[in-house]
Design a protein around this motif. Structure first.
Motif, short mmCIF file in Angstrom:
data_model
loop_
_atom_site.label_atom_id
_atom_site.label_comp_id
_atom_site.label_asym_id
_atom_site.label_seq_id
_atom_site.Cartn_x
_atom_site.Cartn_y
_atom_site.Cartn_z
N ALA A 146 36.36 37.70 42.06
CA ALA A 146 36.14 38.21 43.41
C ALA A 146 36.95 37.42 44.43
N ASP A 147 36.92 36.09 44.30
CA ASP A 147 37.68 35.24 45.23
C ASP A 147 39.18 35.50 45.12
N LEU A 148 39.69 35.54 43.90
CA LEU A 148 41.13 35.76 43.73
C LEU A 148 41.52 37.18 44.16
N GLY A 149 40.67 38.14 43.89
CA GLY A 149 40.94 39.50 44.35
C GLY A 149 41.07 39.56 45.86
N ASP A 150 40.17 38.87 46.56
CA ASP A 150 40.25 38.81 48.02
C ASP A 150 41.54 38.13 48.47
N LEU A 151 41.87 37.03 47.82
CA LEU A 151 43.10 36.30 48.20
C LEU A 151 44.36 37.13 47.99
N PHE A 152 44.37 37.94 46.92
CA PHE A 152 45.55 38.73 46.59
C PHE A 152 45.46 40.18 47.06
N GLY A 153 44.40 40.51 47.80
CA GLY A 153 44.26 41.85 48.36
C GLY A 153 44.14 42.94 47.31
N THR A 154 43.36 42.67 46.27
CA THR A 154 43.18 43.67 45.22
C THR A 154 41.73 43.63 44.73
N THR A 155 41.34 44.67 44.08
CA THR A 155 40.02 44.72 43.47
C THR A 155 40.16 44.38 42.00
N VAL A 156 39.32 43.50 41.53
CA VAL A 156 39.35 43.09 40.13
C VAL A 156 38.01 43.46 39.52
N ASP A 157 38.05 44.09 38.35
CA ASP A 157 36.81 44.49 37.67
C ASP A 157 35.96 43.27 37.34
N THR A 158 34.66 43.45 37.43
CA THR A 158 33.75 42.40 37.00
C THR A 158 33.67 42.41 35.47
N VAL A 159 33.16 41.34 34.94
CA VAL A 159 33.04 41.17 33.49
C VAL A 159 31.56 41.22 33.12
N GLU A 160 31.28 41.90 32.05
CA GLU A 160 29.91 41.99 31.52
C GLU A 160 29.73 40.97 30.40
N GLN A 161 28.48 40.63 30.13
CA GLN A 161 28.16 39.70 29.04
C GLN A 161 28.78 40.15 27.72
N SER A 162 28.72 41.45 27.44
CA SER A 162 29.25 41.95 26.16
C SER A 162 30.76 41.73 26.07
N GLN A 163 31.48 41.86 27.18
CA GLN A 163 32.93 41.61 27.16
C GLN A 163 33.21 40.13 26.89
N TYR A 164 32.44 39.27 27.52
CA TYR A 164 32.59 37.84 27.29
C TYR A 164 32.36 37.52 25.82
N HIS A 165 31.27 38.03 25.25
CA HIS A 165 30.98 37.74 23.85
C HIS A 165 32.05 38.30 22.92
N ASP A 166 32.57 39.48 23.21
CA ASP A 166 33.66 40.03 22.40
C ASP A 166 34.90 39.15 22.48
N ALA A 167 35.20 38.63 23.67
CA ALA A 167 36.37 37.77 23.83
C ALA A 167 36.16 36.43 23.12
N VAL A 168 34.96 35.89 23.16
CA VAL A 168 34.66 34.66 22.42
C VAL A 168 34.86 34.91 20.93
N ASP A 169 34.36 36.05 20.44
CA ASP A 169 34.55 36.41 19.03
C ASP A 169 36.03 36.47 18.69
N GLU A 170 36.82 37.08 19.55
CA GLU A 170 38.26 37.22 19.31
C GLU A 170 38.97 35.87 19.27
N VAL A 171 38.65 35.00 20.20
CA VAL A 171 39.27 33.67 20.23
C VAL A 171 38.93 32.90 18.96
N PHE A 172 37.67 32.93 18.54
CA PHE A 172 37.26 32.14 17.38
C PHE A 172 37.58 32.83 16.05
N ALA A 173 37.95 34.10 16.08
CA ALA A 173 38.36 34.78 14.85
C ALA A 173 39.74 34.33 14.40
N ASP A 174 40.53 33.81 15.32
CA ASP A 174 41.84 33.25 15.00
C ASP A 174 41.62 31.79 14.63
#
Length: 160
Positions: free
Chosen positions: A31-59
């Motif tokens: 939200a802060d960076l979106g405001d600074l750069f004049g753009t809207t950035v999607d929020t992240v859900e818990q499920s997206q975070y967990h999927d990304a953690v899975d992806e990082v640790f799968a490598d």
């Protein structure tokens, strides 16, 4: 420090369980960076975070290095904090970049770490503040939601 597959699995669980703390930080940074750069950035859900953690640790190659940095930052505290300022910044920046991915995302994760770090002051130790900032910066960079990442780069060259 001795790293084993079991230690990596333990750090994976710790990072995954930290979602309640990291996802709000990710969304605050976005939200802060979106405001600074004049753009809207999607929020992240818990499920997206967990999927990304899975992806990082799968490598496995990435996972062992991420786990080592997480473990170092979790345990790092320096009496008076300031003398350890450089080492926790170095480890945090590296962790954020490693999570974010390859260039240019790696550099963006590292840069975002410094922004997030000045807004995080709730860690149990000096290193945990930087760890939370690194996780937020790395995962916010890795996850979709920025307009410029939603379409192919206009600079790519295709063979005729």
């Amino acid at each position: 420090m001795h790293l084993t597959p079991e230690v990596v699995a333990h750090e994976y669980e710790w990072v995954a369980d930290r979602g309640d703390r990291i996802v709000p930080l990710v969304n605050e940074v976005r939200a802060d960076l979106g405001d600074l750069f004049g753009t809207t950035v999607d929020t992240v859900e818990q499920s997206q975070y967990h999927d990304a953690v899975d992806e990082v640790f799968a490598d496995g190659d990435r996972a062992v290095n991420v786990a080592a940095l997480v473990r170092l930052l979790r345990k790092l505290d320096v009496e008076g904090d300031y003398p350890g300022f450089v080492v926790d910044e170095l480890l945090g920046r590296e962790l954020a970049g490693m999570i974010a991915g390859t260039q240019p995302f790696r550099l963006l994760g590292e840069a975002t770490f410094h922004y997030a770090d000045v807004h995080v002051h709730q860690g149990e130790t000096a290193g945990v503040d930087d760890l939370d900032a690194a996780l937020a910066a790395g995962f916010q960079t890795r996850l979709p939601g920025w307009d410029w990442t939603d379409s192919p780069s206009p600079f790519r060259v295709t063979r005729p």
